[in-house]
Scaffold this active site. Structure first.
Site, PDB file in Angstrom:
ATOM      1  N   HIS A 118       0.816  -1.232   0.000  1.00 50.75           N
ATOM      2  CA  HIS A 118       0.000   0.000   0.000  1.00 50.75           C
ATOM      3  C   HIS A 118       0.844   1.274   0.000  1.00 50.75           C
ATOM      4  O   HIS A 118       0.300   2.360  -0.193  1.00 50.75           O
ATOM      5  CB  HIS A 118      -0.926   0.032   1.220  1.00 50.75           C
ATOM      6  CG  HIS A 118      -1.906  -1.099   1.271  1.00 50.75           C
ATOM      7  ND1 HIS A 118      -2.739  -1.418   0.222  1.00 50.75           N
ATOM      8  CD2 HIS A 118      -2.177  -2.000   2.255  1.00 50.75           C
ATOM      9  CE1 HIS A 118      -3.489  -2.463   0.560  1.00 50.75           C
ATOM     10  NE2 HIS A 118      -3.154  -2.843   1.778  1.00 50.75           N
ATOM     11  N   ASP A 155      -2.552 -11.017  -1.737  1.00 53.28           N
ATOM     12  CA  ASP A 155      -3.082 -10.473  -0.493  1.00 53.28           C
ATOM     13  C   ASP A 155      -4.561 -10.122  -0.740  1.00 53.28           C
ATOM     14  O   ASP A 155      -4.935  -9.791  -1.871  1.00 53.28           O
ATOM     15  CB  ASP A 155      -2.278  -9.221  -0.132  1.00 53.28           C
ATOM     16  CG  ASP A 155      -2.549  -8.710   1.266  1.00 53.28           C
ATOM     17  OD1 ASP A 155      -1.695  -8.942   2.147  1.00 53.28           O
ATOM     18  OD2 ASP A 155      -3.601  -8.069   1.481  1.00 53.28           O
ATOM     19  N   HIS A 157      -6.110  -7.585   0.100  1.00 53.82           N
ATOM     20  CA  HIS A 157      -6.260  -6.165  -0.220  1.00 53.82           C
ATOM     21  C   HIS A 157      -5.537  -5.848  -1.535  1.00 53.82           C
ATOM     22  O   HIS A 157      -4.496  -6.431  -1.827  1.00 53.82           O
ATOM     23  CB  HIS A 157      -5.670  -5.318   0.912  1.00 53.82           C
ATOM     24  CG  HIS A 157      -6.251  -5.649   2.261  1.00 53.82           C
ATOM     25  ND1 HIS A 157      -5.622  -6.495   3.150  1.00 53.82           N
ATOM     26  CD2 HIS A 157      -7.409  -5.274   2.831  1.00 53.82           C
ATOM     27  CE1 HIS A 157      -6.379  -6.610   4.233  1.00 53.82           C
ATOM     28  NE2 HIS A 157      -7.466  -5.890   4.067  1.00 53.82           N
ATOM     29  N   ASP A 232      -4.282 -13.200   4.288  1.00 64.03           N
ATOM     30  CA  ASP A 232      -5.551 -12.616   4.745  1.00 64.03           C
ATOM     31  C   ASP A 232      -6.784 -12.940   3.892  1.00 64.03           C
ATOM     32  O   ASP A 232      -7.897 -12.590   4.300  1.00 64.03           O
ATOM     33  CB  ASP A 232      -5.409 -11.105   5.025  1.00 64.03           C
ATOM     34  CG  ASP A 232      -4.679 -10.334   3.954  1.00 64.03           C
ATOM     35  OD1 ASP A 232      -4.477 -10.881   2.860  1.00 64.03           O
ATOM     36  OD2 ASP A 232      -4.308  -9.166   4.218  1.00 64.03           O
TER      37      ASP A 232
HETATM   38 ZN    ZN Z   1      -3.790  -7.453   3.256  1.00 63.69          ZN
END
Ligand code: ZN
Length: 307
Positions: A118, A155, A157, A232
């Site tokens: 990120h 991931d 996200h 995750d």
């Molecule tokens: Zn994540």
């Protein structure tokens, strides 16, 4: 045999706690020991500042290294950037770069931290300070270790920072398969994005992955794959929204490894996300991922040494 980059600083906590599971990086080593895994550990050097500045705004790099990150950016990161966090923020990209170099020599290696996908040009975000994947990929290409790097981000996200840092670069491709409704709210545009609805389980996940990744691998033809192997997407993850089982994660990891092997590209993995109160359960999930990948590459390594 798992070639693993690890540093004791990976485990250093922030001064005043917070939700980020720092101790999972130490527990990962315990979880690997528990599995009796054959491991060769390598210690990273801090990433030289010029390679941090080759990807991030030099002003932001200075804010981190001089421990004066403005509070708005610290809030965006999710924890305060202390002296220890700043030192760790240089070691983790050093570790991802070292894992990639080891992978280039041996087929597969992993960094026992990282996957800070990120982090953006001029700020960290979402528990990420510097984008180790981008810093490592950029340095590997600049120094001639690789010509075309594919970053596979599984991931839960989206790898928004990585995607935005490499937008328009012909020598890096980004792939992200993630929960559509999860963080970040505003998604970036990867080379290929696969958005999954809440509650997606093993079979539809694997169907989406096996349909979308091979075309990109075939069209881009990377000579190195960096893998953000966050756990995750697991159904018990606190920040997940997807519903993969342990077996589903293993099938995912096997498939990513098989894609690298199919085109003869080395693969370096980073730990990525994994959240929950039971930190040992998280560590075991990360350990399982790294060992699944190492096992997939074991025949290649065996062939290299002639056994
Ligand atoms: Zn994540």
């Amino acid at each position: 045999m798992l070639r693993l980059v690890h540093h004791r600083a990976y485990v250093w906590p922030v001064a005043d706690g917070g939700a980020f599971p720092w101790n999972k990086y130490g527990l990962l080593m315990d979880a690997l020991a528990e599995r009796d895994a054959a491991i060769e550990t390598h210690a990273p050097d801090p990433m030289p500042v010029r390679w941090l500045e080759a990807v991030h705004d030099p002003d932001y790099v200075a804010e981190v290294l001089e421990v004066r990150v403005p509070s708005a950016k610290a809030r965006r990161i999710g924890f305060p950037v202390t002296e220890r966090v700043a030192e760790r923020a240089r070691l983790v990209p050093g570790g991802t770069w070292l894992a990639a170099r080891l992978a280039l020599a041996h087929g597969f290696a992993a960094n026992g931290a990282g996957g800070s996908h990120h982090a953006l040009y001029n700020s960290g975000a979402g528990y990420c300070v510097f984008n180790d994947l981008a810093i490592a990929a950029n340095r590997l290409i600049a120094e001639g270790d690789a010509a075309r790097v594919l970053i596979v981000d599984c991931d839960v996200h989206q790898g928004d920072g990585t995607a935005s840092l490499f937008a328009g670069r012909p020598d890096v491709a980004t792939y992200s398969i993630h929960a559509e409704k999860n963080f970040p709210a505003r998604k970036a545009r990867s080379t290929a994005d696969v958005e999954l609805p809440d509650g997606t389980g093993d079979d539809p996940y694997l169907e989406a992955l096996t349909r979308s990744l091979p075309p990109l691998v075939d069209s881009f033809r990377p000579d190195l794959i960096l893998y953000q192997a966050g756990v995750d997407p697991h159904r018990d993850d606190k920040l997940g929204r997807l519903a993969l089982s342990d077996d589903g994660l293993a099938r995912r990891d096997c498939f990513v490894a098989a894609e690298a092997l199919r085109i003869g590209a080395p693969l370096a993995a980073t730990v990525g996300g994994g959240y929950g109160v039971d930190r040992m359960a998280l560590a075991r999930r990360h350990a399982a991922t790294l060992l699944t990948l190492a096992d997939a590459f074991a025949p290649v390594v065996a062939a290299q040494v002639g056994v």
